[in-house]
Enzyme design. Structure first.
Site, PDB file in Angstrom:
ATOM      1  N   SER A  14       0.811  -1.217   0.000  1.00 11.77           N
ATOM      2  CA  SER A  14       0.000   0.000   0.000  1.00 11.77           C
ATOM      3  C   SER A  14       0.845   1.268   0.000  1.00 11.77           C
ATOM      4  O   SER A  14       0.325   2.346  -0.274  1.00 11.77           O
ATOM      5  CB  SER A  14      -0.935   0.018   1.211  1.00 11.77           C
ATOM      6  OG  SER A  14      -1.907  -0.978   1.057  1.00 11.77           O
ATOM      7  N   HIS A  38      -6.615  -9.946   4.331  1.00 20.33           N
ATOM      8  CA  HIS A  38      -5.385 -10.543   4.872  1.00 20.33           C
ATOM      9  C   HIS A  38      -5.698 -11.651   5.874  1.00 20.33           C
ATOM     10  O   HIS A  38      -4.900 -12.547   6.093  1.00 20.33           O
ATOM     11  CB  HIS A  38      -4.519  -9.474   5.550  1.00 20.33           C
ATOM     12  CG  HIS A  38      -3.696  -8.662   4.595  1.00 20.33           C
ATOM     13  ND1 HIS A  38      -2.829  -9.222   3.698  1.00 20.33           N
ATOM     14  CD2 HIS A  38      -3.611  -7.315   4.402  1.00 20.33           C
ATOM     15  CE1 HIS A  38      -2.239  -8.260   2.989  1.00 20.33           C
ATOM     16  NE2 HIS A  38      -2.700  -7.095   3.392  1.00 20.33           N
TER      17      HIS A  38
HETATM   18 ZN   LIG Z   1      -2.505  -5.153   2.584  1.00 19.50          ZN
END
Ligand SMILES: [Zn+2]
Ligand SMILES: *[C@@H]1O[C@H](CO)[C@@H](O)[C@H](O)[C@H]1NC(C)=O
Ligand SMILES: *[C@@H]1O[C@H](CO)[C@@H](O)[C@H](O)[C@H]1NC(C)=O
Ligand SMILES: *[C@@H]1O[C@H](CO)[C@@H](O)[C@H](O)[C@H]1NC(C)=O
Length: 542
Positions: A128, A360
């Site tokens: 990210s 995740h």
């Molecule tokens: Zn991530």
């Protein structure tokens, strides 16, 4: 046309001056085998030129007459892959007792869709941070770094201080044009995606001074992300900052209103410092940690608003306390009202940041629900903004490895098992993952039947997984880009993610790119010069 070209050349010289002159080459990467297509990928000018060429072609097709988008709102679903969109829309429809597949997320009705390529300079699959650098600062970077060119390896504090490696974000471009800027997120406001709007930091994990120190660096040299937000340009200019992460702003000696201890080792209370810095400007300001305070601020808007509604990330929508925690749509609503007071317009970044976290952990329902929350926030924005003078862009930073699979009948429960069975006759889930913590060991050479598990279909029940891994990984596939409003059509096609801020600046007629429109074109070089001077001054007097 002539003035456009002059402004391109001048602005490029001003903004990238030293990068262009010194031809900085990247250090060998830590990643075994990582290699860029060209050493020039370490230069901002490489990615700027790549984007500007695409804009030249776009502009040639569309002609010169343009009216700017006054307001630009970028929505980012962290990890909102294309399969996530398809599954979230089915869930949305099924919650309304329809088959589901025919339902639409709010932004799926937007007139333009494109695709963005998300790889980073040293990584096939983006994290990210490098992706935020691409879609906010317009240049691809190294994994884990924010607001810096790929000349800086992750963790290289010293290298991050060289002026020519430090990038300005699209928010800084908008501020330089006299517009306002702000951020909204469901994560800590110091987390990688929102930090991409304001931070220049060699490691996304350096959210407080304690993290910088733990990495063996001097926080006085390489400022932590929270401090950059409060004291450095452009964060110190943001009119609105809403999200979570109080712990990064408070000293270890403090405990916040909800019992989370601070993490700062420098003893500083950055929330108090934020307040006094605004008062020093003779501006009104409000700090909110509870939804009621947000609504109070909304009823009588202060000049500056800081809202930190959790010690860490905001809780998942399905698990949050609706009385104390605002929804993403509410946060977006207040942020747009804060920023709409500027006649010149604004840039706002809104992140649905927890889609990624749920993926995740292989928690498909939470990921889809967070996606639906983002869709609601987008819908709120398009109701508040005028289509003929605002641009709304919705995208993701990277994909994930959730698959929407099997041969179920139309209208089958998207969160349930497939109508199909595996070759041993064992059920499998319509939404399953390639990797992650939800892996179950085979028993007697057969997959286990997860539908028999006690917490099956619970919100924290992980779907089944092929490869055992502590955290599910991102995916390297392209992400969708949806656009609505003025110059929405500038977002069709398949392009590098690093083109996004250049395309937004093109639509809004700000920043260093080609074809700034009208009077703005003449102002560009001066504004860029002013920005550079301002950034240098800000460094002298932090
Ligand atoms: Zn991530
Ligand atoms: C970073 O710079 C400082 C001051 O110039 C120097 O003392 C230190 O050794 C450098 N660190 C690294 C890792 O290069
Ligand atoms: C501060 O704001 C008040 C009210 O808007 C105004 O009367 C006063 O002159 C301002 N002071 C300074 C130093 O700008
Ligand atoms: C903020 O106030 C406006 C009215 O001024 C209202 O329409 C809007 O719903 C409010 N926002 C929230 C989140 O309550």
């Amino acid at each position: 046309m002539t003035s456009c070209r002059v402004s391109v050349v001048l602005a490029t010289l001003l903004c990238l001056g030293s990068a262009g002159r010194h031809h900085f080459h990247p250090e060998p990467s830590d990643e075994a085998g990582a290699r860029a297509a060209s050493p020039d990928e370490a230069l901002a000018s490489h990615w700027y030129a790549e984007a500007h060429a695409a804009l030249e072609a776009l502009h040639a097709r569309r002609g010169a007459e343009r009216r700017r988008a006054r307001n630009v709102v970028m929505f980012m679903g962290d990890g909102m892959s294309v399969p996530t969109l398809a599954a979230a829309r089915a869930l949305l429809g099924q919650r309304a007792h329809r088959p589901g597949e025919e339902a639409q997320l709010s932004f799926e009705a937007f007139p333009t869709v494109g695709l963005a390529k998300t790889y980073c300079v040293n990584a096939q699959t983006a994290d990210s941070a490098c992706s935020a650098t691409a879609y906010l600062c317009g240049a691809k970077a190294n994994e884990g770094t924010l607001g810096l060119t790929a000349a800086v390896p992750r963790g290289a504090c010293n290298a991050s201080l060289a002026p020519h490696v430090r990038l300005a974000s699209v928010a800084a471009w908008a501020l330089a044009d006299g517009r306002d800027a702000g951020i909204v997120t469901t994560t800590r406001v110091t987390h990688a995606s929102p930090a991409g709007v304001y931070a220049r930091v060699a490691d996304r994990d350096w959210e407080s001074d304690a993290d910088v120190r733990a990495a063996g660096h001097d926080p006085a040299a390489c400022a932590d992300i929270a401090r950059q937000l409060v004291h450095e340009y452009p964060g110190n200019q943001f009119k609105v900052i809403l999200g979570g992460g109080r712990r990064e702003f408070l000293p270890t000696s403090a405990v916040d209103q909800e019992g989370t201890p601070g993490r700062r080792e420098d003893g500083r209370d950055l929330i108090a410092e934020w307040r006094s810095s605004k008062r020093a400007r003779n501006a009104s300001c409000a700090y909110a940690w509870h939804r009621d305070q947000l609504l109070q601020a909304n009823a009588s808007l202060p000049d500056y608003l800081l809202g930190l509604f959790e010690g860490g990330h905001l809780r998942y929508n399905l698990q949050s306390d609706a009385a104390s925690e605002p929804t993403l749509a509410e946060l977006t609503d207040v942020a747009i009202r804060m920023l709409s007071r500027n006649e010149r317009g604004f840039f706002l970044f809104v992140e649905g940041g927890r889609i990624d976290h749920a993926h995740h952990d292989n928690l498909a329902e939470l990921a889809l629900d967070e996606t639906i929350e983002l869709s609601r926030a987008v819908e709120r924005a398009t109701r508040l903004l005028a289509e003929d003078d605002s641009l709304v862009v919705v995208t993701a930073d990277h994909a994930h490895v959730m698959a929407f699979n099997g041969y179920s009948a139309r209208g089958a429960d998207v969160l349930g098992p497939s109508d199909d069975r595996d070759d041993d006759g064992v059920p499998y889930m319509t939404l399953s993952y390639i990797n992650g913590p939800g892996h179950r060991r085979e028993v007697d050479g057969r997959r286990v039947d997860v539908t028999q598990e006690e917490d099956f279909r619970g919100v924290e029940w992980p779907s089944h997984v092929e490869v055992p891994l502590r955290w599910e990984t991102h995916g390297a596939d392209d992400v969708a880009v949806f656009a609505w409003g003025r110059h929405h059509d500038a977002f069709s096609g398949l392009y590098e993610q690093s083109q996004l801020p250049h395309r937004m600046a093109y639509a809004g007629c700000f920043g260093a790119g080609p074809h700034a429109c009208g009077a703005a074109a003449l102002r560009q070089p001066l504004m860029a010069l002013f920005l550079v001077l301002f950034m240098q001054l800000a460094k002298l007097f932090p």
